[in-house]
Design an enzyme around this catalytic site. Structure first.
Site, PDB file in Angstrom:
ATOM      1  N   LEU A   1       0.604  -1.446  -0.331  1.00 37.72           N
ATOM      2  CA  LEU A   1       0.232  -0.098  -0.553  1.00 37.72           C
ATOM      3  C   LEU A   1       1.134   1.828  -0.172  1.00 37.72           C
ATOM      4  O   LEU A   1       1.852   1.425   1.297  1.00 37.72           O
ATOM      5  CB  LEU A   1      -1.286  -0.034   0.730  1.00 37.72           C
ATOM      6  CG  LEU A   1      -1.557   0.736   1.207  1.00 37.72           C
ATOM      7  CD1 LEU A   1      -2.797   1.333   0.210  1.00 37.72           C
ATOM      8  CD2 LEU A   1      -2.301   1.314   2.493  1.00 37.72           C
ATOM      9  N   ASP A   2       1.307   2.408  -0.543  1.00 37.89           N
ATOM     10  CA  ASP A   2       1.450   3.270  -1.093  1.00 37.89           C
ATOM     11  C   ASP A   2       2.631   3.616  -1.390  1.00 37.89           C
ATOM     12  O   ASP A   2       3.669   3.966  -0.839  1.00 37.89           O
ATOM     13  CB  ASP A   2       0.773   4.495   0.222  1.00 37.89           C
ATOM     14  CG  ASP A   2      -0.036   4.913  -0.306  1.00 37.89           C
ATOM     15  OD1 ASP A   2      -1.392   4.801  -0.819  1.00 37.89           O
ATOM     16  OD2 ASP A   2      -0.974   5.063   0.899  1.00 37.89           O
ATOM     17  N   GLU A   3       3.733   2.003  -1.658  1.00 40.45           N
ATOM     18  CA  GLU A   3       5.015   2.130  -1.503  1.00 40.45           C
ATOM     19  C   GLU A   3       5.235   1.779  -3.096  1.00 40.45           C
ATOM     20  O   GLU A   3       6.693   0.893  -2.659  1.00 40.45           O
ATOM     21  CB  GLU A   3       5.069   1.178  -0.484  1.00 40.45           C
ATOM     22  CG  GLU A   3       4.880   1.824   0.987  1.00 40.45           C
ATOM     23  CD  GLU A   3       5.656   0.539   2.013  1.00 40.45           C
ATOM     24  OE1 GLU A   3       6.455  -0.375   1.253  1.00 40.45           O
ATOM     25  OE2 GLU A   3       5.407   0.419   3.135  1.00 40.45           O
TER      26      GLU A   3
END
Length: 291
Positions: A235-237
């Protein structure tokens, strides 16, 4: 809708990446000359000239490119056969098919639709999918089909993801999350099989969850910004495409921070979309090379 100046007939973009070694530039340049092409843009980067990772983007003009593309691809394959390189070739006159997923916040969604109508983005938009209906009429006013797929209640989103996949699979080249407030599963991303671009504020991981601008105001932040990246299972990486910031002061309210944050989100996302559509972004591990 205005024609996009980014779409150029008889122009091709060759992306090359792999292990660096002497002779790559010379071989590619000679090959393009041999096939009757003329280089109009050439960018390269190596992180180590002695066997490091090498990246190259070449745009060239070649009359009759579309008709002769199979023969040109054969020439490229033969030329690069002696190097440890991967390559791809795209027709710069063909727009990428870009679907947009959105929720209730519409600033990024409407900005992309507006830029597309002006011809600022070399894409087509076959559909917008949202888990809310609030933007339906606005989207249709741009002549873009709107589909409402409500999010499945609870942690299991497989039912709604299956409906979205029915709409997307085989119909798009890239998906943009224009403030789509749902987490996409790894299975969804795997089945979709095309790049997914996301946008969010750059307060993560400091201010997680709801009301990040309120939390930022309370903390007295002096910079706000946005990050656009490719979506992965983490997530969001995912690999970052573009980021930007704006300065704020103690006098700015939380509402003003949110307004200015929305502005920078629009700008960052539109740049990321443009660069992806122009084949300027090469993914390498968990980062990107952007020419």
């Amino acid at each position: 809708m205005a024609a996009s100046p980014h779409l150029k007939p008889d122009h091709a973009c060759l992306i090359v990446h792999g292990s660096d070694r002497p002779g790559i530039v010379a071989a590619v340049s000679a090959m393009i000359t041999r096939i009757g092409g003329n280089i109009v843009a050439f960018d390269q980067y190596s992180d180590d000239p002695t066997g490091g990772a090498y990246f190259q983007r070449v745009v060239f003009h070649r009359p009759g490119f579309a008709a002769d593309r199979p023969a040109i691809e054969g020439e490229i394959a033969q030329t690069l056969a002696g190097f440890e390189l991967e390559w791809s070739l795209t027709d710069q006159s063909v727009p990428k098919r870009m679907a947009i997923l959105a929720s209730q916040q519409d600033h990024c969604l409407l900005d992309l639709l507006w830029r597309h109508r002006r011809g600022d983005l070399p894409v087509t938009i076959p559909m917008v999918i949202s888990n809310h209906t609030t933007s339906a009429e606005d989207v249709r006013s741009f002549g873009v089909p709107f589909f409402h797929v409500p999010s499945t209640p609870g942690p299991d989103k497989s039912a709604s993801e299956a409906k979205i996949l029915e709409l997307l699979k085989g119909n798009v080249d890239v998906v943009v999350l224009a403030r789509y407030m749902q987490i996409l599963s790894g299975d969804f991303l795997s089945q979709l099989g095309v790049p997914v671009i996301n946008i969010h504020h750059s307060f993560l991981p400091a201010f997680i969850g709801a009301e990040p601008y309120k939390k930022a105001k309370e903390r007295g932040v002096k910079l706000i910004g946005a990050t656009s990246h490719y979506v992965t299972d983490d997530l969001d990486e995912g690999p970052i495409i573009e980021q930007d910031t704006v300065r704020v002061t103690h006098a700015d309210s939380a509402a003003e921070l949110a307004r200015r944050g929305a502005d920078v989100e629009r700008q960052v996302l539109s740049r990321a979309v443009l660069w992806h559509a122009e084949d300027r972004v090469i993914r390498h591990g968990n980062h990107t090379i952007v020419f």
